[in-house]
Design an enzyme around this catalytic site. Structure first.
Site, PDB file in Angstrom:
ATOM      1  N   SER A  13       0.812  -1.339   0.120  1.00 29.93           N
ATOM      2  CA  SER A  13       0.138  -0.035  -0.079  1.00 29.93           C
ATOM      3  C   SER A  13       0.845   1.274   0.148  1.00 29.93           C
ATOM      4  CB  SER A  13      -0.859   0.121   1.352  1.00 29.93           C
ATOM      5  OG  SER A  13      -0.035  -0.010   2.504  1.00 29.93           O
ATOM      6  N   CYS A  76       2.381  -6.794   1.750  1.00 32.78           N
ATOM      7  CA  CYS A  76       1.364  -6.299   2.437  1.00 32.78           C
ATOM      8  C   CYS A  76       0.490  -7.055   3.007  1.00 32.78           C
ATOM      9  CB  CYS A  76       0.653  -5.496   1.503  1.00 32.78           C
ATOM     10  SG  CYS A  76      -0.579  -4.369   2.358  1.00 32.78           S
ATOM     11  N   ASN A  77       0.409  -7.208   4.175  1.00 33.70           N
ATOM     12  CA  ASN A  77      -0.327  -8.313   4.929  1.00 33.70           C
ATOM     13  C   ASN A  77      -1.875  -8.101   4.655  1.00 33.70           C
ATOM     14  OD1 ASN A  77       1.534  -9.754   7.605  1.00 33.70           O
ATOM     15  ND2 ASN A  77       2.123  -7.680   7.020  1.00 33.70           N
ATOM     16  N   CYS A 202       2.639  -6.037  10.119  1.00 39.37           N
ATOM     17  CA  CYS A 202       2.257  -5.110   9.003  1.00 39.37           C
ATOM     18  C   CYS A 202       3.679  -4.422   8.807  1.00 39.37           C
ATOM     19  CB  CYS A 202       1.555  -3.616   9.666  1.00 39.37           C
ATOM     20  SG  CYS A 202       1.807  -2.500   8.575  1.00 39.37           S
TER      21      CYS A 202
END
Ligand code: DGL
Length: 296
Positions: A13, A76-77, A202
């Site tokens: 993100s 990105c988790n 994260c």
């Protein structure tokens, strides 16, 4: 079909996935990488699954069509939790690696049996994470804390001065958020009933490791996923016959010097100055590698 000379795509993100790119570069120095930060749409953590899945799909398409990537690391988790299954079924030819909070590895580390997990709300309330937790719930006591706003504050903090290891928690937005969320979780330490292990769920959070360390003390182990993800990516590429081997005539030849192509391209849908600052601060990479792109 993917070719071994093609780059590996890495996406997050925002700038958090640079922590994973760092490990990928160390594990595969002969590869080329295209990193894409969707900073114009960050943070994903509080956006909801449908939005995150749509962005993940658009970015995967973009990296495949514009950069002909040979593999994709979803660094990105939150995007992994919302969309990895769809990406796998829409791109069955693409070696794909996602990230999830490393709560299983944490079990091998904890001695008190009390493990803290921090991540975005999207990740920690996802069905994927719920299933993982249920499968391990009888093996440790997990304290799960969504950290709303922390990834976004880390994005904004890129331009601020770095925190030196061992400093007290600074009076910054990131420092205040870390303090608020860790305090809400309970006691950290190695005593009975205390959390001796903290899972960073994260990819942004490694960039506030000094703040987190100042709050939990020196003995708590941090678990993050960059290194295992880099190993897994290498394994997948090797198995698919897509790993770039060092050239025999010039074993030290780095991809940067081949065909005039840089070994790393850092693309962002947000302000390029932010990516430039993050690249320099966290990866020691020059601004010339950064470019802004539009991915509708
Ligand atoms: N870095 C991302 C993750 O690992 C997401 C942060 C966000 O955009 O909220 O989950």
């Amino acid at each position: 079909m993917p070719q071994s000379s093609s780059p590996i795509g890495v996406f997050d993100s925002g700038v958090g996935g640079l922590s994973v790119l760092h490990m990928l570069l160390a594990a595969m120095p002969n590869e080329r990488f295209v990193y894409l930060a969707d900073s114009a749409n960050a943070p994903y953590g509080e956006r909801g699954d449908a939005f995150v899945a749509a962005r993940t799909h658009a970015i995967t398409q973009y990296l495949c069509e514009q950069h002909h990537i040979k593999a994709l690391v979803v660094a990105c988790n939150t995007a992994t939790a919302a969309a990895i299954h769809e990406v796998r079924s829409s791109h069955p030819e693409l070696p794909l690696v996602g990230l999830e909070p490393a709560i299983k590895p944490a079990l091998a580390v904890t001695k008190t049996g009390h493990v803290g997990v921090i991540g975005t709300r999207g990740t920690l309330t996802s069905a994927k994470f719920g299933k993982l937790m249920t499968s391990l719930a009888d093996q440790a006591h997990f304290v799960v804390q969504p950290c709303d706003g922390l990834a976004h504050a880390i994005e904004r903090s890129v331009a601020l001065p770095a925190i030196a290891p061992g400093s007290p928690v600074p009076a910054t937005e990131t420092g205040a958020l870390c303090q608020r969320y860790l305090q809400a979780m309970g006691g950290f330490g190695t005593g009975p009933g205390q959390m001796d292990t903290l899972v960073l769920g994260c990819t942004h959070y490694i960039f506030v490791a000094h703040e987190l360390r100042a709050l939990v003390g020196p003995d708590v182990q941090f678990i993050e996923t960059g290194e295992p993800v880099a190993r897994q990516t290498r394994r997948l590429l090797e198995a698919a016959g897509l790993l770039t081997l060092p050239s025999l005539s010039h074993p030290s030849d780095q991809p940067a010097s081949r065909e005039g192509q840089p070994s790393v391209q850092l693309l962002t849908t947000g302000p390029v100055a932010m990516m430039e600052a993050a690249a320099e601060r966290w990866l020691n990479l020059p601004p010339s590698l950064c470019r802004s792109v539009s991915v509708p």
